[in-house]
Design a protein around this motif. Structure first.
Motif, PDB file in Angstrom:
ATOM      1  N   PRO A  97       1.199  -1.243  -0.367  1.00  0.00           N
ATOM      2  CA  PRO A  97       0.266   0.175   0.004  1.00  0.00           C
ATOM      3  C   PRO A  97       0.788   0.912   0.217  1.00  0.00           C
ATOM      4  O   PRO A  97       0.281   2.403  -0.502  1.00  0.00           O
ATOM      5  CB  PRO A  97      -0.645  -0.119   0.972  1.00  0.00           C
ATOM      6  N   GLU A  98       1.945   1.579   0.732  1.00  0.00           N
ATOM      7  CA  GLU A  98       2.774   2.418   0.642  1.00  0.00           C
ATOM      8  C   GLU A  98       3.560   2.062  -0.546  1.00  0.00           C
ATOM      9  O   GLU A  98       4.313   3.639  -0.758  1.00  0.00           O
ATOM     10  CB  GLU A  98       3.430   1.793   2.105  1.00  0.00           C
ATOM     11  N   GLY A  99       3.533   1.757  -0.769  1.00  0.00           N
ATOM     12  CA  GLY A  99       4.450   1.648  -1.958  1.00  0.00           C
ATOM     13  C   GLY A  99       3.484   2.076  -3.729  1.00  0.00           C
ATOM     14  O   GLY A  99       4.410   1.971  -5.038  1.00  0.00           O
ATOM     15  N   ARG A 100       2.404   2.677  -4.317  1.00  0.00           N
ATOM     16  CA  ARG A 100       1.484   3.137  -4.772  1.00  0.00           C
ATOM     17  C   ARG A 100       2.191   4.923  -4.365  1.00  0.00           C
ATOM     18  O   ARG A 100       2.136   5.201  -3.468  1.00  0.00           O
ATOM     19  CB  ARG A 100       0.203   3.285  -4.739  1.00  0.00           C
ATOM     20  N   THR A 101       2.502   5.169  -6.147  1.00  0.00           N
ATOM     21  CA  THR A 101       2.180   6.659  -5.698  1.00  0.00           C
ATOM     22  C   THR A 101       1.202   7.787  -5.334  1.00  0.00           C
ATOM     23  O   THR A 101       1.213   8.516  -4.755  1.00  0.00           O
ATOM     24  CB  THR A 101       2.291   7.401  -7.331  1.00  0.00           C
ATOM     25  N   HIS A 102      -0.486   6.732  -5.094  1.00  0.00           N
ATOM     26  CA  HIS A 102      -1.228   7.031  -4.431  1.00  0.00           C
ATOM     27  C   HIS A 102      -2.578   6.746  -5.224  1.00  0.00           C
ATOM     28  O   HIS A 102      -2.282   5.522  -5.513  1.00  0.00           O
ATOM     29  CB  HIS A 102      -2.015   8.640  -6.045  1.00  0.00           C
ATOM     30  N   ARG A 103      -3.654   6.464  -4.092  1.00  0.00           N
ATOM     31  CA  ARG A 103      -4.286   5.739  -3.959  1.00  0.00           C
ATOM     32  C   ARG A 103      -4.863   4.854  -4.248  1.00  0.00           C
ATOM     33  O   ARG A 103      -5.889   3.739  -4.110  1.00  0.00           O
ATOM     34  CB  ARG A 103      -5.638   5.849  -2.125  1.00  0.00           C
ATOM     35  N   GLN A 104      -5.081   5.687  -5.902  1.00  0.00           N
ATOM     36  CA  GLN A 104      -5.440   4.619  -7.011  1.00  0.00           C
ATOM     37  C   GLN A 104      -5.047   3.948  -7.484  1.00  0.00           C
ATOM     38  O   GLN A 104      -5.896   3.043  -8.911  1.00  0.00           O
ATOM     39  CB  GLN A 104      -6.409   6.171  -8.299  1.00  0.00           C
ATOM     40  N   GLN A 105      -3.955   3.245  -6.908  1.00  0.00           N
ATOM     41  CA  GLN A 105      -3.121   2.173  -8.028  1.00  0.00           C
ATOM     42  C   GLN A 105      -3.554   0.688  -7.379  1.00  0.00           C
ATOM     43  O   GLN A 105      -3.730   0.822  -6.730  1.00  0.00           O
ATOM     44  CB  GLN A 105      -1.681   2.697  -7.837  1.00  0.00           C
ATOM     45  N   ILE A 106      -3.600  -0.435  -8.494  1.00  0.00           N
ATOM     46  CA  ILE A 106      -3.370  -1.443  -7.888  1.00  0.00           C
ATOM     47  C   ILE A 106      -2.429  -1.998  -7.208  1.00  0.00           C
ATOM     48  O   ILE A 106      -1.133  -1.792  -7.172  1.00  0.00           O
ATOM     49  CB  ILE A 106      -3.405  -2.744  -9.059  1.00  0.00           C
ATOM     50  N   VAL A 107      -2.964  -2.351  -6.182  1.00  0.00           N
ATOM     51  CA  VAL A 107      -1.514  -3.621  -4.835  1.00  0.00           C
ATOM     52  C   VAL A 107      -2.157  -4.590  -5.011  1.00  0.00           C
ATOM     53  O   VAL A 107      -3.620  -4.857  -5.145  1.00  0.00           O
ATOM     54  CB  VAL A 107      -1.980  -2.708  -3.108  1.00  0.00           C
ATOM     55  N   VAL A 108      -1.198  -5.277  -5.511  1.00  0.00           N
ATOM     56  CA  VAL A 108      -0.831  -6.463  -6.152  1.00  0.00           C
ATOM     57  C   VAL A 108      -0.874  -7.852  -4.911  1.00  0.00           C
ATOM     58  O   VAL A 108      -1.013  -7.494  -4.092  1.00  0.00           O
ATOM     59  CB  VAL A 108      -0.149  -7.446  -6.977  1.00  0.00           C
TER      60      VAL A 108
END
Length: 401
Positions: free
Chosen positions: A71-82
């Protein structure tokens, strides 16, 4: 200028090729460019259609960006966390692409200091502590426990993507994302085994690549996006990157490298070249950032570099001379003769972004004998649309979910 490296037999850019254990129908790659079509962090019909357009348009491999390992590896909250809750949608996407005859890659990464901690609801991580211009928070220095957790997350992400049917895993090691922040001496002020010497700063990159390869074996190709130069003081230089990629090659965990450049945090236009869309970016940014973009600081951040075909070629030739592993040339590729020249120089694949955003069918048209260059004018006004559905603003807006 490095002398040309001419292979004994120049491959056909539109003929089949092997990428590690995977056969692709041609040597063209849709580069990873964030699609802006995952508003809930899930695969949508819009994301499927986005990649179907270039797959049906002829590319050998299309790359889904950006797939975060945590989760903290997204650039922002709309990206997919696998993970388990996104696997079904990713499998649907992979199956749709396979039906066209193309292969699918997932860009696997941790955004590090490029992450917006306020949007994600968790503070960003980097090699060393630093302020975030995106969240107006302090970015935390990753602990050794964090790095062990993140390496494990890369492995779990790779496993999930392979189970979902992905053919290629592209490890993001460029653009000041987490691994890249460790490589850059100006961002890495650590005094432990992950800081100091270049060998130490490259430890995380090598650790992740080896762990992912050990997990997936020959069930998928494993590649990495690396920088020919970060383009900012304190970033990775070409000389350092040559040494890092030599280490990666010696480890034997990767099937190919995609040669990129620039920094999403410090100098994004070094990657894109052409016009800098300062006013368009300012219009979509949060208020403090919007104000900053409209000051002289904006022009320092979004510098303008002259565009020309294959603008990374001169630097990339140094990597071709130094390394024996397969390389993908990226950076302003819009023409058939540029692609053929890349093959003649010894590159194994060519990667395109904006050209395919403007014309998803460009590869098929070039195969059919089209002589004209791609229609992209490199105005870069597509860049600010990543927040609302990445698209070419010269065309009618594309439908997106």
């Amino acid at each position: 200028m490095v002398p040309d490296v001419v292979p004994d037999v120049v491959p056909d850019v539109f003929g089949p090729a092997l990428l590690g254990p995977i056969e692709v129908r041609n040597r063209t790659v849709k580069a990873a460019t964030f699609e802006g079509r995952t508003p809930a962090g899930q695969v949508t019909d819009g994301l499927v259609d986005y990649h179907l357009a270039v797959a049906e348009g002829g590319v050998g491999l299309t790359t889904v960006a950006y797939l975060a390992v945590s989760p903290e590896g997204r650039t922002h909250r709309q990206q997919i966390v696998v993970g388990p809750d996104t696997r079904k949608g990713l499998a649907r996407l992979a199956e749709a692409i396979h039906q066209t005859g193309a292969k699918i890659a997932g860009q696997v990464g941790h955004a590090g200091p490029v992450a917006n901690g306020r949007s994600n609801g968790v503070h960003a991580l980097s090699a060393s502590r630093m302020p975030s211009p995106l969240s107006m928070q302090l970015i935390r220095s990753a602990s050794e426990r964090d790095l062990t957790r993140i390496t494990t997350a890369y492995v779990a992400t790779a496993r999930t993507l392979v189970e979902a049917g992905f053919d290629v895993l592209e490890l993001h090691m460029a653009h000041s994302y987490l691994i890249s922040s460790f490589l850059a001496p100006g961002l890495n002020r650590r005094r432990d085994e992950y800081g100091g010497s270049l060998e130490n700063r490259a430890r995380l990159a090598r650790q992740v690549a080896r762990a992912v390869r050990e997990e997936v074996g020959s069930s998928a190709a494993v590649t990495a996006k690396v920088s020919v130069s970060d383009g900012f003081r304190g970033g990775v230089t070409t000389e350092e990157s040559l040494d890092v990629t030599s280490m990666l090659e010696a480890d034997g965990a990767l099937d190919a490298l995609q040669l990129s450049g620039g920094s999403s945090l410090m100098n994004p236009m070094y990657l894109f070249r052409g016009e800098a869309p300062i006013h368009e970016f300012a219009a979509v940014m949060p208020a403090p950032v919007r104000w900053g973009m409209r000051t002289p600081m904006g022009k320092r951040f979004l510098k303008e570099y002259e565009f020309h075909e294959a603008y990374f070629l001169d630097k990339a030739l140094r990597f071709r001379e130094r390394l024996s592993m397969p390389l993908m040339l990226l950076g302003g590729i819009n023409r058939r003769d540029t692609m053929e020249r890349a093959m003649a120089h010894g590159f194994d694949f060519v990667a395109m972004g904006r050209a395919l955003l403007r014309e998803p069918t460009l590869v098929n048209e070039l195969i059919a004998g089209r002589e004209a260059a791609g229609a992209c004018i490199h105005c870069n006004r597509c860049m600010p649309t990543i927040y609302s559905g990445t698209r070419c603003v010269e065309l009618e807006p594309l439908a997106h979910n």
